[in-house]
Design a protein around this motif. Sequence first.
Motif, PDB file in Angstrom:
ATOM      1  N   ILE A  23       7.977   8.899   4.062  1.00  0.00           N
ATOM      2  CA  ILE A  23       7.960  10.355   4.221  1.00  0.00           C
ATOM      3  C   ILE A  23       6.990  10.764   5.333  1.00  0.00           C
ATOM      4  CG2 ILE A  23       7.479  12.553   3.066  1.00  0.00           C
ATOM      5  CD1 ILE A  23       8.160  11.020   0.382  1.00  0.00           C
ATOM      6  N   LYS A  31       0.824  -1.227   0.000  1.00  0.00           N
ATOM      7  CA  LYS A  31       0.000   0.000   0.000  1.00  0.00           C
ATOM      8  C   LYS A  31       0.848   1.262   0.000  1.00  0.00           C
ATOM      9  CE  LYS A  31      -4.202  -1.811   1.994  1.00  0.00           C
ATOM     10  NZ  LYS A  31      -4.705  -2.328   3.267  1.00  0.00           N
ATOM     11  N   MET A  51      14.786  10.722 -12.485  1.00  0.00           N
ATOM     12  CA  MET A  51      14.915   9.261 -12.414  1.00  0.00           C
ATOM     13  C   MET A  51      15.611   8.765 -13.677  1.00  0.00           C
ATOM     14  SD  MET A  51      11.281   7.757 -11.247  1.00  0.00           S
ATOM     15  CE  MET A  51      10.144   8.879 -10.456  1.00  0.00           C
ATOM     16  N   MET A  58       4.052   1.420  -1.494  1.00  0.00           N
ATOM     17  CA  MET A  58       5.171   1.265  -2.435  1.00  0.00           C
ATOM     18  C   MET A  58       6.444   0.827  -1.726  1.00  0.00           C
ATOM     19  SD  MET A  58       4.565   2.475  -5.729  1.00  0.00           S
ATOM     20  CE  MET A  58       3.052   2.973  -6.500  1.00  0.00           C
TER      21      MET A  58
HETATM   22  C1  HXC Z   1       5.391   7.206   2.276  1.00  0.00           C
HETATM   23  C2  HXC Z   1       4.708   6.638   0.172  1.00  0.00           C
HETATM   24  C3  HXC Z   1       6.007   6.808  -0.337  1.00  0.00           C
HETATM   25  C4  HXC Z   1       7.022   7.203   0.582  1.00  0.00           C
HETATM   26  C5  HXC Z   1       4.733   6.227  -1.973  1.00  0.00           C
HETATM   27  N1  HXC Z   1       3.944   6.272  -0.873  1.00  0.00           N
HETATM   28  N2  HXC Z   1       5.985   6.553  -1.658  1.00  0.00           N
HETATM   29  N3  HXC Z   1       4.407   6.831   1.459  1.00  0.00           N
HETATM   30  N4  HXC Z   1       6.661   7.379   1.871  1.00  0.00           N
HETATM   31  N5  HXC Z   1       8.296   7.360   0.215  1.00  0.00           N
HETATM   32  C6  HXC Z   1       2.517   5.995  -0.787  1.00  0.00           C
HETATM   33  C7  HXC Z   1       1.694   7.145  -1.339  1.00  0.00           C
HETATM   34  O1  HXC Z   1       1.528   8.149  -0.372  1.00  0.00           O
HETATM   35  C8  HXC Z   1       0.403   6.429  -1.656  1.00  0.00           C
HETATM   36  O2  HXC Z   1      -0.318   6.233  -0.466  1.00  0.00           O
HETATM   37  C9  HXC Z   1       0.873   5.055  -2.138  1.00  0.00           C
HETATM   38  O3  HXC Z   1       2.193   4.880  -1.610  1.00  0.00           O
HETATM   39  C10 HXC Z   1       0.937   4.948  -3.634  1.00  0.00           C
HETATM   40  O4  HXC Z   1       1.728   6.020  -4.123  1.00  0.00           O
HETATM   41  P1  HXC Z   1       1.242   6.986  -5.301  1.00  0.00           P
HETATM   42  O5  HXC Z   1       2.051   8.222  -5.208  1.00  0.00           O
HETATM   43  O6  HXC Z   1      -0.237   7.135  -5.300  1.00  0.00           O
HETATM   44  O7  HXC Z   1       1.670   6.121  -6.596  1.00  0.00           O
HETATM   45  P2  HXC Z   1       2.154   6.649  -8.012  1.00  0.00           P
HETATM   46  O8  HXC Z   1       1.338   7.810  -8.478  1.00  0.00           O
HETATM   47  O9  HXC Z   1       2.232   5.434  -8.880  1.00  0.00           O
HETATM   48  O10 HXC Z   1       3.643   7.222  -7.763  1.00  0.00           O
HETATM   49  C11 HXC Z   1       4.667   6.372  -7.303  1.00  0.00           C
HETATM   50  C12 HXC Z   1       5.895   7.211  -6.834  1.00  0.00           C
HETATM   51  C13 HXC Z   1       5.436   8.267  -5.813  1.00  0.00           C
HETATM   52  C14 HXC Z   1       6.541   7.890  -8.049  1.00  0.00           C
HETATM   53  C15 HXC Z   1       6.889   6.201  -6.236  1.00  0.00           C
HETATM   54  O11 HXC Z   1       4.682   7.616  -4.803  1.00  0.00           O
HETATM   55  C16 HXC Z   1       6.545   9.013  -5.165  1.00  0.00           C
HETATM   56  O12 HXC Z   1       7.111   9.943  -5.744  1.00  0.00           O
HETATM   57  N6  HXC Z   1       6.899   8.644  -3.918  1.00  0.00           N
HETATM   58  C17 HXC Z   1       7.866   9.353  -3.128  1.00  0.00           C
HETATM   59  C18 HXC Z   1       9.256   9.086  -3.628  1.00  0.00           C
HETATM   60  C19 HXC Z   1      10.286   9.842  -2.796  1.00  0.00           C
HETATM   61  O13 HXC Z   1      10.263  11.077  -2.717  1.00  0.00           O
HETATM   62  N7  HXC Z   1      11.178   9.098  -2.161  1.00  0.00           N
HETATM   63  C20 HXC Z   1      12.234   9.680  -1.366  1.00  0.00           C
HETATM   64  C21 HXC Z   1      11.779   9.673   0.072  1.00  0.00           C
HETATM   65  S1  HXC Z   1      12.938  10.475   1.113  1.00  0.00           S
HETATM   66  P3  HXC Z   1      -1.864   6.706  -0.322  1.00  0.00           P
HETATM   67  O14 HXC Z   1      -2.199   6.394   1.101  1.00  0.00           O
HETATM   68  O15 HXC Z   1      -1.888   8.139  -0.666  1.00  0.00           O
HETATM   69  O16 HXC Z   1      -2.573   5.838  -1.333  1.00  0.00           O
HETATM   70  C22 HXC Z   1      14.138   9.326   1.358  1.00  0.00           C
HETATM   71  C23 HXC Z   1      15.268   9.778   2.214  1.00  0.00           C
HETATM   72  C24 HXC Z   1      16.139   8.624   2.522  1.00  0.00           C
HETATM   73  O17 HXC Z   1      14.078   8.250   0.904  1.00  0.00           O
HETATM   74  C25 HXC Z   1      17.183   9.023   3.478  1.00  0.00           C
HETATM   75  C26 HXC Z   1      17.549   7.908   4.396  1.00  0.00           C
HETATM   76  C27 HXC Z   1      16.523   7.723   5.461  1.00  0.00           C
END
Ligand code: HXC
Length: 258
Positions: free
Chosen positions: A67, A23, A165, A25
Amino acid sequence: MSFDMILTETRGAVGLITLNRPKAMNALCDQLYTELGVALHAFDDDPAIGCIVLTGSEKAFAAGADIKEIQAKTFQDVYAEEFITKKWEEVTKLRTPVIAAVAGYALGGGCELAMMCDFILAADTAKFGQPEITIGTIPGAGGTQRLTRFVGKSKAMEMVLTGRMIDAVEAERSGLVSRIVPAAELLEDALRTAEKIAAFSRPVVYMAKEATNRAYETTLAEGVRFERRLFHASFALEDQKEGMAAFAEKRKPNFKNR
Ligand code: HXC
């Protein structure tokens, strides 16, 4: 072993860990990371296991740190709890090789987790990125350091500064992944590759991994000296005698694996 956010199973001499938080990702929350550390060390401590495969889902290896879990943390929180250092780097502490089998998104901490493994096999659907800049922070689990060593400064800097990406083809071309395989074959390929590694002499595999990792941590002269010492040490192993005897006798080696 039973966990909520990962699945573990044993396939012969291979330990398979699947990140399983569909849920979100496979966002890397504290619980997931705690479970992952326990599972990794359990496989590493198991003498029957000779290689580990770490994978996610078709959609996402992992979309980064959770996040929503970390957004409200203060400097005091992250500093005091040693956020990242304490739990996130367990995969780098194992002697058993770990293959990251990546399909879909490997973003932020997900890309960093994959890079902490010993090598990355990518599905043709894989996408790698360090998008932290887009949410007001920077990579914090080695992204600025490991990515730069893998793909060079220019591409790493562009990715870190823009959050762009890269797809599997660009990742392979730039040295981030060892190979690309069709998504439907990713897991079987990773398991086959892991079985091959697990069938070699266990202590020699540990030596090969340790020596190769030195290339990232020291000068060329020191690294070569380190390699030479381990190469010499391998001649003290029964498996070296067996491996070379088997070659000379035109038969398969029967490694003791201990
Ligand atoms: C929390 C996340 C998440 C994340 C996705 N979700 N990534 N929740 N933390 N990193 C959740 C969304 O909120 C959503 O929940 C569900 O997963 C599906 O995601 P969608 O965005 O609806 O899917 P989609 O449109 O297909 O996009 C996929 C995605 C996008 C491109 C991967 O979710 C995204 O950009 N995610 C964040 C990526 C990111 O910024 N990562 C870096 C994090 S910081 P709901 O409940 O709304 O359905 C990091 C720092 C690390 O990693 C440092 C060390 C600790």
